[in-house]
Design an enzyme around this catalytic site. Structure first.
Site, PDB file in Angstrom:
ATOM      1  N   SER A 113      44.960  42.107  42.728  1.00 50.84           N
ATOM      2  CA  SER A 113      44.126  41.802  42.246  1.00 50.84           C
ATOM      3  C   SER A 113      43.638  43.042  40.656  1.00 50.84           C
ATOM      4  O   SER A 113      44.664  43.182  40.194  1.00 50.84           O
ATOM      5  CB  SER A 113      43.222  42.198  43.157  1.00 50.84           C
ATOM      6  OG  SER A 113      41.560  41.520  42.287  1.00 50.84           O
ATOM      7  N   HIS A 114      42.557  44.092  40.879  1.00 48.00           N
ATOM      8  CA  HIS A 114      41.876  44.330  40.017  1.00 48.00           C
ATOM      9  C   HIS A 114      42.551  45.672  39.339  1.00 48.00           C
ATOM     10  O   HIS A 114      42.450  46.548  38.712  1.00 48.00           O
ATOM     11  CB  HIS A 114      41.025  44.661  40.205  1.00 48.00           C
ATOM     12  CG  HIS A 114      40.218  45.406  41.451  1.00 48.00           C
ATOM     13  ND1 HIS A 114      40.462  44.341  42.355  1.00 48.00           N
ATOM     14  CD2 HIS A 114      39.927  46.660  41.828  1.00 48.00           C
ATOM     15  CE1 HIS A 114      39.765  45.342  43.243  1.00 48.00           C
ATOM     16  NE2 HIS A 114      40.124  46.700  43.306  1.00 48.00           N
ATOM     17  N   ASP A 277      39.622  39.545  36.249  1.00 50.34           N
ATOM     18  CA  ASP A 277      40.149  40.201  36.822  1.00 50.34           C
ATOM     19  C   ASP A 277      41.467  39.961  36.642  1.00 50.34           C
ATOM     20  O   ASP A 277      42.259  38.957  36.645  1.00 50.34           O
ATOM     21  CB  ASP A 277      39.558  41.213  37.874  1.00 50.34           C
ATOM     22  CG  ASP A 277      40.251  39.998  39.315  1.00 50.34           C
ATOM     23  OD1 ASP A 277      40.554  38.793  38.949  1.00 50.34           O
ATOM     24  OD2 ASP A 277      40.161  40.114  40.099  1.00 50.34           O
ATOM     25  N   ASP A 279      43.608  39.126  38.658  1.00 50.86           N
ATOM     26  CA  ASP A 279      44.386  38.264  39.449  1.00 50.86           C
ATOM     27  C   ASP A 279      43.367  36.473  39.288  1.00 50.86           C
ATOM     28  O   ASP A 279      43.251  35.181  39.636  1.00 50.86           O
ATOM     29  CB  ASP A 279      45.081  38.151  40.695  1.00 50.86           C
ATOM     30  CG  ASP A 279      43.493  37.824  41.883  1.00 50.86           C
ATOM     31  OD1 ASP A 279      42.839  38.619  41.114  1.00 50.86           O
ATOM     32  OD2 ASP A 279      43.084  38.408  42.900  1.00 50.86           O
ATOM     33  N   ASP A 281      40.028  36.249  39.504  1.00 53.45           N
ATOM     34  CA  ASP A 281      39.278  35.829  40.959  1.00 53.45           C
ATOM     35  C   ASP A 281      37.764  36.329  40.852  1.00 53.45           C
ATOM     36  O   ASP A 281      37.134  35.831  41.075  1.00 53.45           O
ATOM     37  CB  ASP A 281      39.780  35.432  42.287  1.00 53.45           C
ATOM     38  CG  ASP A 281      40.221  37.210  42.685  1.00 53.45           C
ATOM     39  OD1 ASP A 281      40.262  38.167  42.131  1.00 53.45           O
ATOM     40  OD2 ASP A 281      40.414  37.253  43.906  1.00 53.45           O
ATOM     41  N   ARG A 282      37.459  37.103  40.107  1.00 52.07           N
ATOM     42  CA  ARG A 282      36.552  37.884  39.802  1.00 52.07           C
ATOM     43  C   ARG A 282      35.784  37.426  38.076  1.00 52.07           C
ATOM     44  O   ARG A 282      37.026  36.728  37.618  1.00 52.07           O
ATOM     45  CB  ARG A 282      36.897  39.405  39.609  1.00 52.07           C
ATOM     46  CG  ARG A 282      37.120  40.046  41.334  1.00 52.07           C
ATOM     47  CD  ARG A 282      36.859  41.767  40.905  1.00 52.07           C
ATOM     48  NE  ARG A 282      37.771  42.116  42.091  1.00 52.07           N
ATOM     49  CZ  ARG A 282      36.977  43.400  42.864  1.00 52.07           C
ATOM     50  NH1 ARG A 282      36.257  44.279  42.040  1.00 52.07           N
ATOM     51  NH2 ARG A 282      37.049  43.539  43.754  1.00 52.07           N
ATOM     52  N   LYS A 376      37.741  33.068  45.311  1.00 46.84           N
ATOM     53  CA  LYS A 376      36.612  33.250  44.733  1.00 46.84           C
ATOM     54  C   LYS A 376      37.665  33.020  43.532  1.00 46.84           C
ATOM     55  O   LYS A 376      38.332  33.443  43.690  1.00 46.84           O
ATOM     56  CB  LYS A 376      35.752  34.953  44.386  1.00 46.84           C
ATOM     57  CG  LYS A 376      36.829  36.544  44.562  1.00 46.84           C
ATOM     58  CD  LYS A 376      36.344  37.284  44.901  1.00 46.84           C
ATOM     59  CE  LYS A 376      37.537  39.064  44.330  1.00 46.84           C
ATOM     60  NZ  LYS A 376      38.064  38.977  45.589  1.00 46.84           N
TER      61      LYS A 376
HETATM   62  C1  VG1 Z   1      37.120  44.760  46.921  1.00 46.77           C
HETATM   63  C2  VG1 Z   1      35.422  44.614  46.535  1.00 46.77           C
HETATM   64  C3  VG1 Z   1      35.505  42.803  47.771  1.00 46.77           C
HETATM   65  C4  VG1 Z   1      36.497  41.586  47.702  1.00 46.77           C
HETATM   66  C5  VG1 Z   1      37.941  42.742  47.549  1.00 46.77           C
HETATM   67  C6  VG1 Z   1      39.221  42.010  47.121  1.00 46.77           C
HETATM   68  O1  VG1 Z   1      37.126  45.902  48.593  1.00 46.77           O
HETATM   69  O2  VG1 Z   1      34.576  45.872  47.205  1.00 46.77           O
HETATM   70  O3  VG1 Z   1      34.001  42.477  47.600  1.00 46.77           O
HETATM   71  O4  VG1 Z   1      36.181  41.003  47.946  1.00 46.77           O
HETATM   72  O5  VG1 Z   1      37.998  44.124  46.711  1.00 46.77           O
HETATM   73  O6  VG1 Z   1      39.050  41.642  46.053  1.00 46.77           O
HETATM   74  P1  VG1 Z   1      36.887  46.677  49.292  1.00 46.77           P
HETATM   75  O7  VG1 Z   1      37.770  46.602  50.347  1.00 46.77           O
HETATM   76  O8  VG1 Z   1      38.145  47.487  48.333  1.00 46.77           O
HETATM   77  O9  VG1 Z   1      35.746  47.330  48.848  1.00 46.77           O
HETATM   78  V1  VG1 Z   1      40.623  41.101  44.489  1.00 46.77           V
HETATM   79  O10 VG1 Z   1      39.622  40.268  43.361  1.00 46.77           O
HETATM   80  O11 VG1 Z   1      40.694  42.867  44.924  1.00 46.77           O
HETATM   81  O12 VG1 Z   1      41.454  40.654  45.417  1.00 46.77           O
HETATM   82 CO    CO Z   2      40.792  39.819  42.284  1.00 43.47          CO
END
Ligand code: VG1
Ligand code: CO
Length: 543
Positions: A113-114, A277, A279, A281-282, A376
């Site tokens: 992801s990010h 982001d 992937d 989804d954000r 998302k």
């Molecule tokens: C983070 C965010 C959470 C989100 C998750 C995956 O998790 O706070 O809201 O669902 O990333 O998003 P954490 O456990 O680090 O707080 V993504 O776009 O990274 O798949």
């Molecule tokens: Co993501």
């Protein structure tokens, strides 16, 4: 092609976090690491014999090599078919859609992801089920249990498949179909928002900047915004995905999407700004001089979703993760619809969406989505915003001002303390947990505690329980502080401190958030003893 049963031993630390397994890329590339985890997924879901899987990722370093390994393992485990995005590319929401569209048995999404990408950065893998959503906690537990007992994995030897060539071919008895990663997703978007209306908006000179952050949304945004909706070329910036995201941090928030923020706060800002982001989804939403917090964005979309064709009949309900601000609760209340509070992570929305209890959901971390997929969806949120801007003819700041006037404003901020010593972070949470029972009524700094507890969730659909989902302290006067440890990091522990302050006085709706949140920030730092317990006095990132 010879099939091999390769002997292996279980590898520690393959416990999936908030969203699949995330590790340093170098760890994923160690002998057997990826193979062990993939075999554990296959075994954990009851085998893949005769099944169809969707496979794709965000294009980060190791994406293509990992897909070749997964394909050879799917083949050796007798899968019937794998559907792959061309070049190994699929955004997370596009993968979710493809699983549903093709009625596949599940999918593997390669992404951290990010988190940054590259040989020295991060990699990740997650399994999504037949509803297109992240595996439930129960399935995740089965996968993890399997990682602890694995003694061999199955893999076929053979040539790499050309992931660039569209069409269908066969490896042994398994079909491999390579599809355009964008086409089906773009079709879906046309059934949700009013494309002609948004086209008219752009034709009338409306300007926008979409920052794809060198990540997976680039091809989707170019096609949908520029080619289909007629936004001028150049609307999408950083639109070419790169394996290391242009050495950036593909996290759409004011810190990491600074180029976009500077543009939006300049004198010649476009009418609308957005970013996505790694992937896809954000999403981040920003108007000229007007950053919209993700929590407020969810509330705004809830208030105006009926302006888009897919939601004309209204919303069945909404959901937000616990640390997300309560702005959406206030809108839901005025609409007379239910608002559910879930633990952090998209896997908890799946049951509510499947059961038709909610139509929209979202998180403070820049995730918003609806029942069109089970993830998302960054670009979807941007399109829904465009639909609302086109229908109302209002600017981003006018829309936000109206929302706050109608429902009050939840000032909000998240403080991240990164790479904290894990033992110290745990100790801080444990100490705070031990105090919870005696906090109600206590005065901390200028605030008085109203309630203090640790969030636990009882899934209203399947009755499953999730405990230890974050500590929340509500203060008199509408302030709230939430503490939890991140489940997506790859180094040490990240403490997240979420701050919120409700303001309903009409003359105080346009203050600087830092100033409004000072009291609750001080109270939170004091009650948690964060500095003494971890040695940190200031956060690394504030969003
Ligand atoms: C983070 C965010 C959470 C989100 C998750 C995956 O998790 O706070 O809201 O669902 O990333 O998003 P954490 O456990 O680090 O707080 V993504 O776009 O990274 O798949
Ligand atoms: Co993501």
């Amino acid at each position: 092609m010879p099939m091999q049963n390769v002997r292996t031993t279980s590898i520690e630390g393959q416990k999936p976090g908030t969203s699949g397994l995330r590790k340093k890329t170098a760890i994923f590339r160690r002998p057997h690491f990826l193979e062990n985890y993939v075999q554990s997924i296959f075994d954990g879901i009851g085998g893949v014999e005769g099944k169809t899987l969707v496979i794709g990722g965000d294009g980060r370093f190791f994406n293509d090599a990992a897909i070749q390994i997964i394909l050879r393992m799917a083949c050796a485990n007798s899968a019937a078919k794998c559907i792959i995005g061309q070049g190994g590319i699929l955004s997370t929401p596009a993968a979710s859609h493809l699983i549903r569209l093709r009625e596949a048995d599940g999918g593997l999404i390669l992404s951290a992801s990010h988190n940054p990408g590259g040989a020295d950065a991060d990699f990740g893998l997650k399994y999504n089920g037949p509803n297109g959503g992240p595996a439930s906690e129960a399935v995740t537990d089965k996968i993890y249990e399997r990682t602890k007992t694995l003694s061999f994995y199955k893999i076929a030897a053979g040539e790499d498949i050309n992931l660039g060539q569209l069409g269908t071919r066969k490896i042994e008895n398994m079909m491999v179909e390579i599809v355009d990663p964008v086409a089906d997703y773009a079709d879906l978007m046309q059934t949700i928002v009013d494309f002609p209306k948004i086209k008219t908006l752009f034709a009338g000179g409306f300007t926008m900047c979409f920052d794809a952050m060198h990540a997976v949304t680039g091809p989707y945004a170019h096609t949908v915004l520029e080619d289909m909706l007629g936004a001028p070329k150049g609307t999408v910036i950083n639109g070419q995905p790169s394996p290391d995201f242009g050495k950036g941090h593909p996290d759409p928030n004011p810190i990491w999407a600074k180029t976009l923020m500077d543009k939006m706060y300049s004198s010649n800002a476009p009418d609308f700004g957005a970013a996505s982001d790694g992937d896809g989804d954000r999403n981040m939403i920003v108007g000229p001089g007007a950053y919209v917090t993700p929590s407020d964005s969810l509330a705004l979309l809830t208030a105006h979703a009926h302006l888009a064709p897919a939601y004309r009949g209204g919303l069945s309900g909404v959901a937000r993760s616990m640390p997300t601000s309560r702005a959406v609760d206030r809108v839901a209340d005025s609409l007379g619809i239910a608002c559910f509070e879930t633990p952090t992570g998209w896997k908890f929305f799946g049951n509510l969406l499947d059961a038709g209890k909610v139509t929209l959901c979202g998180e403070e971390s820049a995730g918003t989505g609806s029942d069109h997929v089970r993830e998302k969806d960054g670009l979807w949120a941007v399109l829904l915003w465009l639909n609302i801007l086109a229908e109302t003819g209002k600017s981003v700041s006018e829309l936000m001002g109206d929302l706050w006037t109608a429902h009050g404003r939840c000032y909000y901020s998240r403080l991240d303390f990164e790479d904290v010593d894990s033992d110290k972070a745990e100790a801080m949470i444990n100490k705070l947990r031990a105090k919870l029972g005696s906090l109600a009524g206590a005065t901390i700094g200028t605030l008085t505690v109203e309630t203090a507890d640790e969030f636990a969730y009882l899934d209203p659909v399947d009755g499953s329980q999730s405990t230890n989902q974050g500590i929340r302290i509500a203060f008199e006067g509408g302030a709230r502080a939430v503490f939890r440890l991140s489940g997506t990091g790859t180094q040490g522990a990240t403490i997240r401190l979420y701050l919120e302050q409700l303001e309903t006085d009409p003359v105080r709706l346009h203050e600087a958030p830092e100033a409004v949140l000072t009291d609750v920030r001080e109270a939170a730092m004091s009650v948690s003893d964060l500095t003494a317990m971890t040695g940190r006095s200031a956060p690394d990132v504030i969003t």
